[in-house]
Design a protein around this motif. Structure first.
Motif, PDB file in Angstrom:
ATOM      1  N   GLU A   1       0.833  -1.209   0.000  1.00  0.00           N
ATOM      2  CA  GLU A   1       0.000   0.000   0.000  1.00  0.00           C
ATOM      3  C   GLU A   1       0.865   1.255   0.000  1.00  0.00           C
ATOM      4  O   GLU A   1       0.593   2.222  -0.717  1.00  0.00           O
ATOM      5  CB  GLU A   1      -0.930  -0.023   1.226  1.00  0.00           C
ATOM      6  CG  GLU A   1      -1.792   1.218   1.392  1.00  0.00           C
ATOM      7  CD  GLU A   1      -2.757   1.442   0.241  1.00  0.00           C
ATOM      8  OE1 GLU A   1      -3.105   2.608  -0.004  1.00  0.00           O
ATOM      9  OE2 GLU A   1      -3.158   0.459  -0.415  1.00  0.00           O
ATOM     10  N   ARG A   2       1.942   1.244   0.779  1.00  0.00           N
ATOM     11  CA  ARG A   2       2.833   2.422   0.819  1.00  0.00           C
ATOM     12  C   ARG A   2       3.521   2.624  -0.531  1.00  0.00           C
ATOM     13  O   ARG A   2       3.690   3.760  -0.976  1.00  0.00           O
ATOM     14  CB  ARG A   2       3.874   2.251   1.928  1.00  0.00           C
ATOM     15  CG  ARG A   2       3.302   2.425   3.327  1.00  0.00           C
ATOM     16  CD  ARG A   2       4.397   2.668   4.354  1.00  0.00           C
ATOM     17  NE  ARG A   2       5.247   1.502   4.533  1.00  0.00           N
ATOM     18  CZ  ARG A   2       4.991   0.509   5.380  1.00  0.00           C
ATOM     19  NH1 ARG A   2       3.887   0.527   6.110  1.00  0.00           N
ATOM     20  NH2 ARG A   2       5.835  -0.509   5.501  1.00  0.00           N
ATOM     21  N   ILE A   3       3.888   1.512  -1.176  1.00  0.00           N
ATOM     22  CA  ILE A   3       4.527   1.607  -2.493  1.00  0.00           C
ATOM     23  C   ILE A   3       3.553   2.210  -3.502  1.00  0.00           C
ATOM     24  O   ILE A   3       3.919   3.055  -4.332  1.00  0.00           O
ATOM     25  CB  ILE A   3       5.021   0.217  -2.960  1.00  0.00           C
ATOM     26  CG1 ILE A   3       6.206  -0.243  -2.100  1.00  0.00           C
ATOM     27  CG2 ILE A   3       5.390   0.233  -4.453  1.00  0.00           C
ATOM     28  CD1 ILE A   3       7.428   0.658  -2.134  1.00  0.00           C
ATOM     29  N   MET A   4       2.283   1.810  -3.451  1.00  0.00           N
ATOM     30  CA  MET A   4       1.312   2.341  -4.394  1.00  0.00           C
ATOM     31  C   MET A   4       1.029   3.820  -4.126  1.00  0.00           C
ATOM     32  O   MET A   4       0.873   4.595  -5.065  1.00  0.00           O
ATOM     33  CB  MET A   4       0.012   1.530  -4.328  1.00  0.00           C
ATOM     34  CG  MET A   4       0.147   0.111  -4.849  1.00  0.00           C
ATOM     35  SD  MET A   4       1.302  -0.086  -6.251  1.00  0.00           S
ATOM     36  CE  MET A   4       0.660   1.068  -7.443  1.00  0.00           C
ATOM     37  N   GLU A   5       0.969   4.208  -2.845  1.00  0.00           N
ATOM     38  CA  GLU A   5       0.810   5.637  -2.527  1.00  0.00           C
ATOM     39  C   GLU A   5       1.939   6.436  -3.169  1.00  0.00           C
ATOM     40  O   GLU A   5       1.735   7.528  -3.717  1.00  0.00           O
ATOM     41  CB  GLU A   5       0.818   5.848  -1.007  1.00  0.00           C
ATOM     42  CG  GLU A   5      -0.390   5.296  -0.268  1.00  0.00           C
ATOM     43  CD  GLU A   5      -1.657   6.082  -0.558  1.00  0.00           C
ATOM     44  OE1 GLU A   5      -1.567   7.207  -1.076  1.00  0.00           O
ATOM     45  OE2 GLU A   5      -2.742   5.531  -0.282  1.00  0.00           O
ATOM     46  N   LEU A   6       3.132   5.874  -3.096  1.00  0.00           N
ATOM     47  CA  LEU A   6       4.312   6.528  -3.657  1.00  0.00           C
ATOM     48  C   LEU A   6       4.199   6.657  -5.178  1.00  0.00           C
ATOM     49  O   LEU A   6       4.426   7.730  -5.743  1.00  0.00           O
ATOM     50  CB  LEU A   6       5.536   5.708  -3.272  1.00  0.00           C
ATOM     51  CG  LEU A   6       6.915   6.292  -3.496  1.00  0.00           C
ATOM     52  CD1 LEU A   6       7.060   7.649  -2.837  1.00  0.00           C
ATOM     53  CD2 LEU A   6       7.953   5.319  -2.947  1.00  0.00           C
ATOM     54  N   LEU A   7       3.833   5.567  -5.848  1.00  0.00           N
ATOM     55  CA  LEU A   7       3.728   5.596  -7.310  1.00  0.00           C
ATOM     56  C   LEU A   7       2.682   6.604  -7.774  1.00  0.00           C
ATOM     57  O   LEU A   7       2.936   7.398  -8.686  1.00  0.00           O
ATOM     58  CB  LEU A   7       3.379   4.200  -7.838  1.00  0.00           C
ATOM     59  CG  LEU A   7       4.523   3.205  -7.986  1.00  0.00           C
ATOM     60  CD1 LEU A   7       3.994   1.839  -8.378  1.00  0.00           C
ATOM     61  CD2 LEU A   7       5.536   3.679  -9.013  1.00  0.00           C
ATOM     62  N   PHE A   8       1.503   6.568  -7.152  1.00  0.00           N
ATOM     63  CA  PHE A   8       0.448   7.486  -7.577  1.00  0.00           C
ATOM     64  C   PHE A   8       0.784   8.929  -7.199  1.00  0.00           C
ATOM     65  O   PHE A   8       0.442   9.861  -7.923  1.00  0.00           O
ATOM     66  CB  PHE A   8      -0.903   7.064  -6.996  1.00  0.00           C
ATOM     67  CG  PHE A   8      -1.515   5.893  -7.705  1.00  0.00           C
ATOM     68  CD1 PHE A   8      -2.123   6.051  -8.932  1.00  0.00           C
ATOM     69  CD2 PHE A   8      -1.447   4.624  -7.165  1.00  0.00           C
ATOM     70  CE1 PHE A   8      -2.677   4.973  -9.609  1.00  0.00           C
ATOM     71  CE2 PHE A   8      -1.985   3.531  -7.831  1.00  0.00           C
ATOM     72  CZ  PHE A   8      -2.601   3.700  -9.057  1.00  0.00           C
ATOM     73  N   GLY A   9       1.468   9.112  -6.063  1.00  0.00           N
ATOM     74  CA  GLY A   9       1.889  10.460  -5.680  1.00  0.00           C
ATOM     75  C   GLY A   9       2.885  11.039  -6.664  1.00  0.00           C
ATOM     76  O   GLY A   9       2.787  12.206  -7.061  1.00  0.00           O
ATOM     77  N   LEU A  10       3.854  10.224  -7.094  1.00  0.00           N
ATOM     78  CA  LEU A  10       4.844  10.694  -8.055  1.00  0.00           C
ATOM     79  C   LEU A  10       4.205  10.929  -9.418  1.00  0.00           C
ATOM     80  O   LEU A  10       4.581  11.850 -10.146  1.00  0.00           O
ATOM     81  CB  LEU A  10       5.994   9.688  -8.160  1.00  0.00           C
ATOM     82  CG  LEU A  10       6.925   9.659  -6.932  1.00  0.00           C
ATOM     83  CD1 LEU A  10       7.805   8.417  -6.946  1.00  0.00           C
ATOM     84  CD2 LEU A  10       7.788  10.911  -6.869  1.00  0.00           C
ATOM     85  N   ASN A  11       3.221  10.100  -9.780  1.00  0.00           N
ATOM     86  CA  ASN A  11       2.474  10.316 -11.028  1.00  0.00           C
ATOM     87  C   ASN A  11       1.797  11.684 -11.010  1.00  0.00           C
ATOM     88  O   ASN A  11       1.872  12.459 -11.978  1.00  0.00           O
ATOM     89  CB  ASN A  11       1.438   9.205 -11.211  1.00  0.00           C
ATOM     90  CG  ASN A  11       0.295   9.600 -12.130  1.00  0.00           C
ATOM     91  OD1 ASN A  11      -0.787   9.951 -11.641  1.00  0.00           O
ATOM     92  ND2 ASN A  11       0.492   9.562 -13.428  1.00  0.00           N
TER      93      ASN A  11
END
Length: 223
Positions: free
Chosen positions: A179-189
């Motif tokens: 979940e933290r990794i996905m927050e990171l990916l979508f945040g950087l997007n």
């Protein structure tokens, strides 16, 4: 629509002991700059093959792939590699870090290969952005799985790619870390405008994307 990635009638066939096997057939799609897209389907549906073709890691046996305005199917391997270096980032299920390099050196690598003089400063900045400012001198074996994936994400984003391809990016992680990794990916997007194309089995992850492309037996059955 500002299209950054396009497939036109793409097919992929391979030889097998049983004869010619069609992995993908007649796949056409267009993805806009800044879009978030999930590619879903059962195992064997052709998801990873499609990702490899869209990224120029493999060649289709039919059709065209256009990435950032370049027709990949008209380029040789060196030409495709140049397009990837200039426009593409990758995050895989297994992190693909260089074990003999520190976190900082792993993230600097694509910038150094591109001849960038600011490789160290840019790598430090993006490692801080993914929460690893205190771990820059650590080697992959000294990092947890989630930390290794954050290094991989930093390496993918440090070149500010037009498109980031992620193949099951949370597949080797526990639910909370994923979940933290996905927050990171979508945040950087959201922050950089990088287009995100994710291959995933995770329905919750797919639901967070702006669009889902479904594959079944090598064909697009919904998007």
């Amino acid at each position: 629509m500002d299209t950054v990635l396009e497939a036109i009638g793409v097919g992929k066939q391979v030889s097998s002991p049983e004869g010619t096997l069609a992995i993908l057939s007649g796949v056409s799609l267009a993805i806009a700059r800044g879009e978030t897209v999930a590619v879903m389907g059962a195992s064997g549906a052709g998801k990873s093959t499609l990702l490899a073709l869209l990224a120029g890691l493999d060649e289709p046996t039919a059709g065209e792939v256009r990435l950032a305005g370049k027709d990949l199917t008209r380029l040789d391997e060196d030409g495709r590699a140049a397009v990837r270096a200039g426009h593409v980032g990758f995050v895989f299920q297994s992190f693909h870090l260089v074990p003999s390099l520190t976190a900082l050196e792993n993230v600097m690598l694509p910038l150094e290969l591109a001849g960038r003089g600011d490789a160290r400063a840019a790598a430090l900045e993006v490692l801080a952005r993914v929460g690893l400012a205190e771990r820059v001198g650590h080697y992959p074996r000294q990092l947890s799985g989630g930390e290794q994936q954050r290094v991989a994400i930093a390496r993918a984003f440090v070149t500010r790619p037009d498109v980031l391809f992620a193949d099951e990016p949370t597949g080797n992680l526990d639910a909370a870390t994923g979940e933290r990794i996905m927050e990171l990916l979508f945040g950087l997007n959201a922050e950089t405008g990088t287009t995100l194309v994710l291959v995933t089995h995770d329905r919750a992850l797919a639901a967070r994307c702006g669009r889902v492309i479904r594959l079944d037996a090598g064909r697009v059955v919904g998007s």
